[in-house]
Design a protein around this motif. Structure first.
Motif, PDB file in Angstrom:
ATOM      1  N   MET A   1      28.003  -6.484 -21.812  1.00  0.00           N
ATOM      2  CA  MET A   1      28.971  -7.585 -21.711  1.00  0.00           C
ATOM      3  C   MET A   1      30.336  -7.086 -21.257  1.00  0.00           C
ATOM      4  O   MET A   1      30.665  -5.896 -21.388  1.00  0.00           O
ATOM      5  N   THR A   2      31.134  -8.010 -20.727  1.00  0.00           N
ATOM      6  CA  THR A   2      32.513  -7.732 -20.328  1.00  0.00           C
ATOM      7  C   THR A   2      33.413  -8.795 -20.959  1.00  0.00           C
ATOM      8  O   THR A   2      32.939  -9.713 -21.633  1.00  0.00           O
ATOM      9  N   LYS A   3      34.696  -8.699 -20.705  1.00  0.00           N
ATOM     10  CA  LYS A   3      35.627  -9.697 -21.223  1.00  0.00           C
ATOM     11  C   LYS A   3      35.395 -11.082 -20.625  1.00  0.00           C
ATOM     12  O   LYS A   3      35.931 -12.077 -21.124  1.00  0.00           O
ATOM     13  N   GLU A   4      34.599 -11.172 -19.569  1.00  0.00           N
ATOM     14  CA  GLU A   4      34.239 -12.470 -18.988  1.00  0.00           C
ATOM     15  C   GLU A   4      33.045 -13.093 -19.705  1.00  0.00           C
ATOM     16  O   GLU A   4      32.621 -14.200 -19.356  1.00  0.00           O
ATOM     17  N   ASP A   5      32.504 -12.375 -20.696  1.00  0.00           N
ATOM     18  CA  ASP A   5      31.427 -12.895 -21.537  1.00  0.00           C
ATOM     19  C   ASP A   5      32.005 -13.278 -22.898  1.00  0.00           C
ATOM     20  O   ASP A   5      33.039 -12.743 -23.309  1.00  0.00           O
ATOM     21  N   TYR A   6      31.304 -14.184 -23.610  1.00  0.00           N
ATOM     22  CA  TYR A   6      31.913 -14.784 -24.794  1.00  0.00           C
ATOM     23  C   TYR A   6      30.987 -14.785 -26.006  1.00  0.00           C
ATOM     24  O   TYR A   6      29.773 -14.964 -25.881  1.00  0.00           O
ATOM     25  N   LEU A  32      36.586  -5.006 -28.684  1.00  0.00           N
ATOM     26  CA  LEU A  32      35.180  -5.186 -28.328  1.00  0.00           C
ATOM     27  C   LEU A  32      35.060  -5.538 -26.844  1.00  0.00           C
ATOM     28  O   LEU A  32      36.004  -6.058 -26.246  1.00  0.00           O
ATOM     29  N   PRO A  33      33.924  -5.294 -26.223  1.00  0.00           N
ATOM     30  CA  PRO A  33      33.812  -5.499 -24.773  1.00  0.00           C
ATOM     31  C   PRO A  33      33.841  -6.963 -24.343  1.00  0.00           C
ATOM     32  O   PRO A  33      34.112  -7.248 -23.173  1.00  0.00           O
ATOM     33  N   PHE A  34      33.566  -7.897 -25.255  1.00  0.00           N
ATOM     34  CA  PHE A  34      33.521  -9.315 -24.904  1.00  0.00           C
ATOM     35  C   PHE A  34      34.757 -10.039 -25.435  1.00  0.00           C
ATOM     36  O   PHE A  34      35.576  -9.467 -26.158  1.00  0.00           O
ATOM     37  N   THR A  35      34.881 -11.321 -25.090  1.00  0.00           N
ATOM     38  CA  THR A  35      35.958 -12.168 -25.588  1.00  0.00           C
ATOM     39  C   THR A  35      35.435 -13.009 -26.748  1.00  0.00           C
ATOM     40  O   THR A  35      34.360 -13.617 -26.648  1.00  0.00           O
ATOM     41  N   THR A  36      36.185 -13.031 -27.839  1.00  0.00           N
ATOM     42  CA  THR A  36      35.819 -13.812 -29.019  1.00  0.00           C
ATOM     43  C   THR A  36      36.512 -15.174 -28.965  1.00  0.00           C
ATOM     44  O   THR A  36      37.734 -15.254 -28.849  1.00  0.00           O
ATOM     45  N   LEU A  37      35.727 -16.232 -29.052  1.00  0.00           N
ATOM     46  CA  LEU A  37      36.238 -17.597 -29.104  1.00  0.00           C
ATOM     47  C   LEU A  37      35.864 -18.201 -30.457  1.00  0.00           C
ATOM     48  O   LEU A  37      34.799 -17.911 -30.990  1.00  0.00           O
ATOM     49  N   ARG A  53      46.100 -18.176 -28.359  1.00  0.00           N
ATOM     50  CA  ARG A  53      45.674 -16.779 -28.259  1.00  0.00           C
ATOM     51  C   ARG A  53      46.125 -16.015 -29.503  1.00  0.00           C
ATOM     52  O   ARG A  53      47.317 -15.824 -29.725  1.00  0.00           O
ATOM     53  N   ILE A  54      45.161 -15.596 -30.285  1.00  0.00           N
ATOM     54  CA  ILE A  54      45.461 -14.781 -31.461  1.00  0.00           C
ATOM     55  C   ILE A  54      45.641 -13.322 -31.025  1.00  0.00           C
ATOM     56  O   ILE A  54      46.481 -12.601 -31.548  1.00  0.00           O
ATOM     57  N   ARG A  55      44.841 -12.924 -30.091  1.00  0.00           N
ATOM     58  CA  ARG A  55      44.962 -11.690 -29.326  1.00  0.00           C
ATOM     59  C   ARG A  55      44.601 -12.071 -27.885  1.00  0.00           C
ATOM     60  O   ARG A  55      44.073 -13.158 -27.647  1.00  0.00           O
ATOM     61  N   PRO A  56      44.884 -11.213 -26.909  1.00  0.00           N
ATOM     62  CA  PRO A  56      44.568 -11.609 -25.526  1.00  0.00           C
ATOM     63  C   PRO A  56      43.137 -12.103 -25.332  1.00  0.00           C
ATOM     64  O   PRO A  56      42.887 -13.006 -24.529  1.00  0.00           O
ATOM     65  N   HIS A  57      42.186 -11.521 -26.083  1.00  0.00           N
ATOM     66  CA  HIS A  57      40.785 -11.911 -25.940  1.00  0.00           C
ATOM     67  C   HIS A  57      40.171 -12.360 -27.271  1.00  0.00           C
ATOM     68  O   HIS A  57      38.967 -12.242 -27.489  1.00  0.00           O
ATOM     69  N   LEU A 114      33.142 -22.871 -19.146  1.00  0.00           N
ATOM     70  CA  LEU A 114      32.836 -21.466 -19.379  1.00  0.00           C
ATOM     71  C   LEU A 114      31.617 -21.092 -18.549  1.00  0.00           C
ATOM     72  O   LEU A 114      30.520 -21.628 -18.784  1.00  0.00           O
ATOM     73  N   GLN A 115      31.835 -20.234 -17.584  1.00  0.00           N
ATOM     74  CA  GLN A 115      30.759 -19.746 -16.715  1.00  0.00           C
ATOM     75  C   GLN A 115      29.974 -20.890 -16.078  1.00  0.00           C
ATOM     76  O   GLN A 115      28.758 -20.838 -15.911  1.00  0.00           O
ATOM     77  N   GLY A 116      30.703 -21.958 -15.740  1.00  0.00           N
ATOM     78  CA  GLY A 116      30.081 -23.075 -15.053  1.00  0.00           C
ATOM     79  C   GLY A 116      29.428 -24.104 -15.957  1.00  0.00           C
ATOM     80  O   GLY A 116      28.841 -25.074 -15.463  1.00  0.00           O
ATOM     81  N   TYR A 117      29.534 -23.922 -17.272  1.00  0.00           N
ATOM     82  CA  TYR A 117      28.982 -24.868 -18.238  1.00  0.00           C
ATOM     83  C   TYR A 117      30.132 -25.529 -19.003  1.00  0.00           C
ATOM     84  O   TYR A 117      31.159 -24.897 -19.264  1.00  0.00           O
TER      85      TYR A 117
END
Length: 248
Positions: free
Chosen positions: A26-31, A58-63, A90-94, A106-109
């Protein structure tokens, strides 16, 4: 990739690599979406800050959406901004709070978010910490193993949406003509609550509002937390607690 999970209550160990090895791809573009009772903004202490920094690393973004166990006094201090079609903090950038009554791309959905729930562990009352007999009441209830909360310390009336938040949710749903890919809430619609609790859970304005959404909206899946279990109800309603599931 988009994953979802249930209540974390400030404990994020399920996201450690040994428990969630999928994050290696995963990357920061994943959730990872937490369906309420995030609990990561609770006391503003140093340990809490370290936990939030750990999430950020962490490698992903937390929502997350809000549940009923959040410190809304602290949460409201974070500025609001627009992101992917809806309002966030934003609690933190991601590490991002998805606010109530919003629709996000999000990712087209499309994702409709409506946090909040009525606490069902306060049948013995909510104490006023400014009352002259607060200490006496508090310790008397503790000795009785009572289920109670303290106003602005462990309970906030903002656990349930405001009139403005309901209106914003209505406008958001009308704008998309009640067609959305995923619904993310903390509590469930009234009819699902009845299935879960066998009549043991009370109805309220929020569960009734969500019932109206359930009846009117076209959606693929509805994910929610709050009831501390992992199960699928009526094929499309996914109750999450510790389980982490891939949404898309």
């Amino acid at each position: 990739m988009i994953y979802a999970t249930g209540d974390t209550h400030g404990n994020f160990q399920r996201f450690a690599p040994e428990h969630f090895p999928e994050q290696a791809g995963m990357t920061k573009e994943d959730y990872m979406i937490i369906c309420g009772d995030f609990g990561g903004v609770w006391d503003g202490g140093k340990k809490e800050g370290r936990n939030l920094d750990w999430l950020e690393d962490l490698p992903f973004t937390t929502l997350f959406i809000s549940g009923n166990h959040e410190n809304f006094d602290l949460l409201r201090k974070y500025p609001t901004e627009e992101w992917n079609g809806g309002k966030i903090q934003r609690i933190r950038p991601h590490v991002i709070h998805l606010m109530r009554g919003q629709v996000f791309d999000l990712q087209g959905y499309s994702f409709f978010t409506m946090g909040g729930a009525r606490s069902h562990d306060i049948e013995d009352g909510v104490l006023n910490p400014k009352a002259p007999d607060f200490e006496e009441q508090y310790w008397a209830l503790r000795r009785m193993d009572a289920r109670f909360r303290v106003n602005h310390r462990s309970w906030w009336k903002q656990e349930l949406p405001s009139k403005t938040e309901y209106e914003e949710a209505q406008h958001s749903l009308e704008r998309i003509q009640y067609e959305v890919d995923y619904v993310i809430t903390h509590c469930a619609p009234t009819s699902i609550v009845d299935i879960l609790g066998n009549g043991g859970y009370v109805h309220d304005h929020l569960t009734d509002f969500l019932e109206e959404v359930k009846e009117r909206a076209k959606f693929h899946y509805w994910l929610f937390g709050h009831y501390h279990d992992n199960k699928i109800i009526d094929d499309r309603f996914v109750l999450l607690w510790e389980q982490m599931v891939q949404v898309v």
